[in-house]
Design a protein around this motif. Sequence first.
Motif, PDB file in Angstrom:
ATOM      1  N   GLN A 283       0.824  -1.206   0.000  1.00  0.00           N
ATOM      2  CA  GLN A 283       0.000   0.000   0.000  1.00  0.00           C
ATOM      3  C   GLN A 283       0.860   1.259   0.000  1.00  0.00           C
ATOM      4  OE1 GLN A 283      -2.327  -0.734   3.505  1.00  0.00           O
ATOM      5  NE2 GLN A 283      -3.990  -1.744   2.378  1.00  0.00           N
ATOM      6  N   LEU A 284       1.915   1.271   0.805  1.00  0.00           N
ATOM      7  CA  LEU A 284       2.799   2.441   0.848  1.00  0.00           C
ATOM      8  C   LEU A 284       3.531   2.628  -0.476  1.00  0.00           C
ATOM      9  CD1 LEU A 284       4.291   2.126   4.453  1.00  0.00           C
ATOM     10  CD2 LEU A 284       2.681   3.848   3.631  1.00  0.00           C
ATOM     11  N   THR A 285       3.878   1.517  -1.122  1.00  0.00           N
ATOM     12  CA  THR A 285       4.528   1.617  -2.437  1.00  0.00           C
ATOM     13  C   THR A 285       3.602   2.312  -3.417  1.00  0.00           C
ATOM     14  OG1 THR A 285       5.736  -0.438  -2.009  1.00  0.00           O
ATOM     15  CG2 THR A 285       5.633   0.312  -4.287  1.00  0.00           C
ATOM     16  N   LEU A 286       2.330   1.945  -3.384  1.00  0.00           N
ATOM     17  CA  LEU A 286       1.363   2.588  -4.272  1.00  0.00           C
ATOM     18  C   LEU A 286       1.125   4.043  -3.886  1.00  0.00           C
ATOM     19  CD1 LEU A 286      -1.270  -0.230  -4.797  1.00  0.00           C
ATOM     20  CD2 LEU A 286       0.176   0.807  -6.522  1.00  0.00           C
ATOM     21  N   LEU A 287       1.072   4.332  -2.579  1.00  0.00           N
ATOM     22  CA  LEU A 287       0.828   5.703  -2.122  1.00  0.00           C
ATOM     23  C   LEU A 287       1.999   6.631  -2.464  1.00  0.00           C
ATOM     24  CD1 LEU A 287      -0.819   4.999   1.342  1.00  0.00           C
ATOM     25  CD2 LEU A 287      -1.929   6.007  -0.668  1.00  0.00           C
ATOM     26  N   ALA A 288       3.171   6.050  -2.700  1.00  0.00           N
ATOM     27  CA  ALA A 288       4.323   6.870  -3.090  1.00  0.00           C
ATOM     28  C   ALA A 288       4.167   7.411  -4.507  1.00  0.00           C
ATOM     29  CB  ALA A 288       5.611   6.061  -2.983  1.00  0.00           C
ATOM     30  N   VAL A 289       3.380   6.715  -5.346  1.00  0.00           N
ATOM     31  CA  VAL A 289       3.231   7.136  -6.747  1.00  0.00           C
ATOM     32  C   VAL A 289       2.701   8.558  -6.860  1.00  0.00           C
ATOM     33  CG1 VAL A 289       2.070   6.644  -8.935  1.00  0.00           C
ATOM     34  CG2 VAL A 289       3.020   4.776  -7.587  1.00  0.00           C
ATOM     35  N   PRO A 290       1.603   8.947  -6.160  1.00  0.00           N
ATOM     36  CA  PRO A 290       1.141  10.334  -6.297  1.00  0.00           C
ATOM     37  C   PRO A 290       2.083  11.363  -5.686  1.00  0.00           C
ATOM     38  CG  PRO A 290      -0.180   9.162  -4.655  1.00  0.00           C
ATOM     39  CD  PRO A 290       0.657   8.141  -5.362  1.00  0.00           C
ATOM     40  N   ILE A 291       2.968  10.949  -4.778  1.00  0.00           N
ATOM     41  CA  ILE A 291       3.968  11.891  -4.264  1.00  0.00           C
ATOM     42  C   ILE A 291       4.896  12.324  -5.396  1.00  0.00           C
ATOM     43  CG2 ILE A 291       6.003  12.092  -2.761  1.00  0.00           C
ATOM     44  CD1 ILE A 291       4.560  10.462  -0.689  1.00  0.00           C
TER      45      ILE A 291
ATOM     46  N   PHE B 127      -7.568   8.114  -7.643  1.00  0.00           N
ATOM     47  CA  PHE B 127      -7.882   7.368  -6.429  1.00  0.00           C
ATOM     48  C   PHE B 127      -6.724   7.443  -5.438  1.00  0.00           C
ATOM     49  CE2 PHE B 127      -7.178   3.303  -4.222  1.00  0.00           C
ATOM     50  CZ  PHE B 127      -8.311   3.252  -3.419  1.00  0.00           C
ATOM     51  N   LEU B 128      -5.493   7.221  -5.924  1.00  0.00           N
ATOM     52  CA  LEU B 128      -4.324   7.246  -5.047  1.00  0.00           C
ATOM     53  C   LEU B 128      -4.063   8.649  -4.502  1.00  0.00           C
ATOM     54  CD1 LEU B 128      -1.937   4.902  -7.066  1.00  0.00           C
ATOM     55  CD2 LEU B 128      -3.152   4.369  -4.953  1.00  0.00           C
ATOM     56  N   LYS B 129      -4.275   9.669  -5.336  1.00  0.00           N
ATOM     57  CA  LYS B 129      -4.104  11.048  -4.867  1.00  0.00           C
ATOM     58  C   LYS B 129      -5.111  11.374  -3.771  1.00  0.00           C
ATOM     59  CE  LYS B 129      -1.987  13.305  -8.880  1.00  0.00           C
ATOM     60  NZ  LYS B 129      -2.161  14.291  -9.956  1.00  0.00           N
ATOM     61  N   MET B 130      -6.332  10.902  -3.965  1.00  0.00           N
ATOM     62  CA  MET B 130      -7.357  11.131  -2.955  1.00  0.00           C
ATOM     63  C   MET B 130      -6.966  10.445  -1.644  1.00  0.00           C
ATOM     64  SD  MET B 130     -11.183   9.611  -2.855  1.00  0.00           S
ATOM     65  CE  MET B 130     -10.428   8.006  -2.539  1.00  0.00           C
ATOM     66  N   LYS B 131      -6.448   9.221  -1.749  1.00  0.00           N
ATOM     67  CA  LYS B 131      -6.056   8.471  -0.550  1.00  0.00           C
ATOM     68  C   LYS B 131      -4.978   9.222   0.235  1.00  0.00           C
ATOM     69  CE  LYS B 131      -6.733   4.686   0.573  1.00  0.00           C
ATOM     70  NZ  LYS B 131      -7.666   4.135   1.588  1.00  0.00           N
ATOM     71  N   ILE B 132      -3.929   9.649  -0.468  1.00  0.00           N
ATOM     72  CA  ILE B 132      -2.815  10.272   0.262  1.00  0.00           C
ATOM     73  C   ILE B 132      -3.190  11.674   0.737  1.00  0.00           C
ATOM     74  CG2 ILE B 132      -1.565  11.381  -1.660  1.00  0.00           C
ATOM     75  CD1 ILE B 132       0.987  10.080  -0.318  1.00  0.00           C
TER      76      ILE B 132
ATOM     77  N   SER C  81      -4.354   9.081  11.200  1.00  0.00           N
ATOM     78  CA  SER C  81      -4.317   7.947  10.279  1.00  0.00           C
ATOM     79  C   SER C  81      -3.098   7.074  10.569  1.00  0.00           C
ATOM     80  CB  SER C  81      -4.251   8.439   8.829  1.00  0.00           C
ATOM     81  OG  SER C  81      -3.929   7.378   7.960  1.00  0.00           O
ATOM     82  N   PRO C  82      -3.235   5.744  10.497  1.00  0.00           N
ATOM     83  CA  PRO C  82      -2.083   4.853  10.726  1.00  0.00           C
ATOM     84  C   PRO C  82      -0.999   5.000   9.652  1.00  0.00           C
ATOM     85  CG  PRO C  82      -3.993   3.610   9.951  1.00  0.00           C
ATOM     86  CD  PRO C  82      -4.477   4.984  10.260  1.00  0.00           C
ATOM     87  N   TYR C  83      -1.348   5.672   8.542  1.00  0.00           N
ATOM     88  CA  TYR C  83      -0.379   5.867   7.458  1.00  0.00           C
ATOM     89  C   TYR C  83       0.295   7.241   7.526  1.00  0.00           C
ATOM     90  CZ  TYR C  83      -2.924   1.972   5.302  1.00  0.00           C
ATOM     91  OH  TYR C  83      -3.521   0.763   5.047  1.00  0.00           O
ATOM     92  N   TYR C  84      -0.185   8.117   8.405  1.00  0.00           N
ATOM     93  CA  TYR C  84       0.249   9.521   8.376  1.00  0.00           C
ATOM     94  C   TYR C  84       1.767   9.657   8.528  1.00  0.00           C
ATOM     95  CZ  TYR C  84       0.734  14.440   9.594  1.00  0.00           C
ATOM     96  OH  TYR C  84       1.140  15.753   9.612  1.00  0.00           O
ATOM     97  N   ALA C  85       2.315   9.059   9.573  1.00  0.00           N
ATOM     98  CA  ALA C  85       3.753   9.205   9.840  1.00  0.00           C
ATOM     99  C   ALA C  85       4.577   8.682   8.674  1.00  0.00           C
ATOM    100  CB  ALA C  85       4.126   8.470  11.129  1.00  0.00           C
ATOM    101  N   ASP C  86       4.189   7.530   8.123  1.00  0.00           N
ATOM    102  CA  ASP C  86       4.939   6.952   7.000  1.00  0.00           C
ATOM    103  C   ASP C  86       4.875   7.849   5.768  1.00  0.00           C
ATOM    104  OD1 ASP C  86       5.859   4.444   8.129  1.00  0.00           O
ATOM    105  OD2 ASP C  86       3.763   3.826   8.168  1.00  0.00           O
ATOM    106  N   CYS C  87       3.704   8.400   5.467  1.00  0.00           N
ATOM    107  CA  CYS C  87       3.552   9.226   4.269  1.00  0.00           C
ATOM    108  C   CYS C  87       4.289  10.557   4.396  1.00  0.00           C
ATOM    109  CB  CYS C  87       2.067   9.452   3.969  1.00  0.00           C
ATOM    110  SG  CYS C  87       1.227   7.973   3.364  1.00  0.00           S
ATOM    111  N   ILE C  88       4.286  11.128   5.610  1.00  0.00           N
ATOM    112  CA  ILE C  88       5.049  12.362   5.828  1.00  0.00           C
ATOM    113  C   ILE C  88       6.542  12.104   5.608  1.00  0.00           C
ATOM    114  CG2 ILE C  88       5.850  13.937   7.641  1.00  0.00           C
ATOM    115  CD1 ILE C  88       3.206  14.786   6.519  1.00  0.00           C
ATOM    116  N   LYS C  89       7.027  10.988   6.129  1.00  0.00           N
ATOM    117  CA  LYS C  89       8.442  10.634   5.923  1.00  0.00           C
ATOM    118  C   LYS C  89       8.751  10.442   4.449  1.00  0.00           C
ATOM    119  CE  LYS C  89       9.174   8.403  10.430  1.00  0.00           C
ATOM    120  NZ  LYS C  89       9.376   7.101  11.121  1.00  0.00           N
ATOM    121  N   MET C  90       7.826   9.806   3.729  1.00  0.00           N
ATOM    122  CA  MET C  90       8.044   9.581   2.293  1.00  0.00           C
ATOM    123  C   MET C  90       8.153  10.916   1.560  1.00  0.00           C
ATOM    124  SD  MET C  90       5.913   6.223   1.028  1.00  0.00           S
ATOM    125  CE  MET C  90       4.289   6.949   1.253  1.00  0.00           C
ATOM    126  N   LYS C  91       7.253  11.852   1.892  1.00  0.00           N
ATOM    127  CA  LYS C  91       7.281  13.148   1.219  1.00  0.00           C
ATOM    128  C   LYS C  91       8.587  13.890   1.515  1.00  0.00           C
ATOM    129  CE  LYS C  91       4.759  16.741   2.560  1.00  0.00           C
ATOM    130  NZ  LYS C  91       3.612  17.662   2.759  1.00  0.00           N
TER     131      LYS C  91
END
Length: 787
Positions: free
Chosen positions: A288-296, A360-365, A374-384
């Motif tokens: 899921q995180l791999t996919l969420l990285a795409v819109p970043i 869809f992925l942009k909306m998710k992130i 969100s349980p993904y918040y910390a990971d997504c902030i680090k990715m950005k």
Amino acid sequence: MAGSIKFLYDLVTRNNQDFNLENSMIYGRQDELQMLSELMNFEKERNVKLINICGMTGIGKSHLLKHFGSRYLDERLVPIYVDAKGMTNLSDLAASLLVRIGCQPQGTESDMIGTFFSQIKDIAERYVIFIDDYSDLMSPANRKQALEFLHNFIKTAQQQNIQLKIIVTSQSYLLMTSEKTEGEDVKDIKSQMNGYSKDIHLKSLKNVDAEKFFGASFKSLSYVQRAEVLEKCNGHPFLLKLVGEAADMDYSVTAENTGLTIDDVKHVKCVVKERLQRAFEKLSKKEQLTLLAVPIFGRDAQLNVLHHVLGVSQPRSEFIEEVKKQFFDQFWLAFNTFVLKEEKEKYTVVNAHHPLVLEFLKMKISNIFDNKTSPYYADCIKMKRRYVMYYVNEMVSIGEGCVQGKHRTEYFLPSLISRFVRIKPHLKTTFEYISHTDDPVDCQLLFSADVQSPALRKSTEILNIFLCLYQFHDYFDECLLQAAKYLLHGPLSDPKHRVLVWTLYVMLLTVEGSWGTLYGVIKDQVEVIDPKSLSVFYDLYSFCKAIYRYANGTLHTLSSWAKDCSREDLIKKRNTDLAEALNLLNLKQLSSDSLGVRIYFSVHVLVMHADSVYYANQDKLSNIQQSYALSKEARKRIAAAESSHVNVDILRPLVLSKLATFRACEGNLNLAERKEKYQEAGYLHATVTTELEQRGMKHSVMAARNLIEHATLMRSLGITHDEDGSKREALKCLKDSICYSQKAVVILESSFQKSKFDLFIAYVDTADSWDIREAVMDKSGEWLNML
């Protein structure tokens, strides 16, 4: 001849491979196929140069384009196919066109287009260029530039007598519409394109065609199921396929279905969202995180960069292979459903580059960034933040590359430019991330040592960032200036970071020539006059002060109210500022690690000092000679830098051009040596042209400006020869003047860095040289002979 045949064979083979379709059948598009076939007739439809297959997402535009290219295209026409999915800037499109014909992309956008035409000219009689998915490039913010690209591309082909047509797919009309959202600039360019453009608007399939398409794809469904799906999907091909896949997986298509419920669906996107959400939830968190990285990334995420952004401990090679295996090389979303029957397993594969999936992925992130619980918040902030740091490091590397030694500039610079062009979309995204935020940590990422600490990077790295942005400032449009402005008005509280951003803003205003804004900023802000917060970083301290002095001197030299001003106090002030800037860059106590950056900027200061002296009194020979001497000093610095293992040959064309200008000005005032001075200036201009060609910049605005000056010079030399009675020499010089100004017109007309003033000058130069040449020929009695 044999080389041309091989080139053509490789070209056709390479592009025909892109027309291979997994499903070669097409339903309900016979009228459109017939229309495309007729429009490809170069004799009957010679006026139609651009065909736009348009329609909503998933309506079948790409399938129609590929089907036509593989089965209906006249074999006498040479196809060139480019997939523009995920492209957000026109440089990527220009580079892709070169790749499609087997050439290595290098140079500016205009250079790449020039190379493209030079490669295909005289190889084949007629070409058809297919550009699939032009939609992202046609976004509202970039629509004018995207339309101009196509318009200029077709004009350049006509000027070079290359017969070609372009077929694009997009979600927008190219012809004039009644859209109130379109600005006057967009309407203006569309009005110019109306004469040679054609829109083919795809609509949903008719019932009979939709039934054929659906029945052929999903034979296992019952009649009742097919009827229900057909009714709800309303002939939309992508939705038919998506919903049909779900139904064929033996899911109920009723309200009891926990995921997909087509009974309540009102729009295509609702169905897609439900389908993707169910599939997303089945993936592991890592997937899921791999996919969420795409819109970043926007769309195009390189695997090696993705490894860095995700921060995985797994070795990069293993990670890349794993992602390739799971997501089929292009981050496709693979949905493993379950075994429906024994030994039967079905997959639904949806391309993550498809607009609906990306949305869809942009909306998710976006939802994740708005929800700190969100349980993904910390990971997504680090990715950005890792994403930002990766591309800031790329700027450091490119800045270092501009002044590093041990390379041949004529080979190295084009590859450096190509490297910058490839990452430019990510740099724009990087500046958007750090400037549009309320988080002080994100604001400081441009100059921070790492994502967790506000501590500054090494001074040398920061200076290389400045150098990179100065050298490539004109690739950013207005976004770079806006980002620096937003940062200054954002939550940036650390005084060291504020001074650096302020200095960056002042530097960018200077190089962009935004004199009114620069005057206001320098007047209202005094932070950098004495940047005490950087006093322990002596290299940065002196550099910031030097940039402030350089900006002041440039403002009082080139701004319209100061350029022709002969006030002694103003002349003294600007010369003092520029001399102080040079002194600050040359201090002995500065680190040798920053020598390359300091030499680079000291050359620019010397060139500006030369201009300052010249504008103090343009009719005084001693001033012109002093300006020439200062430019010569800049040239010496470039040559001497090599002994310190620094290569700033990147600045040679700039300095040579200045030498040519001042030598020509000297000839204007020195009647006794006018011819010699003009000839020396002509040699220098010719050298600049050669060096720009070696650097892959022969189609750049700088090359055009040099040609304009060369044309003006040759016209003056022609007049001088005519006055001396040397008619034949005069005619030769005037012929060269026309040639140079016409070359400049061609470059500027096809350039994507618009410079209307330069184009106007080139037109005037051409006309003036023709008039003078005709007058000389008429007087000499050679008019009829020359004809």
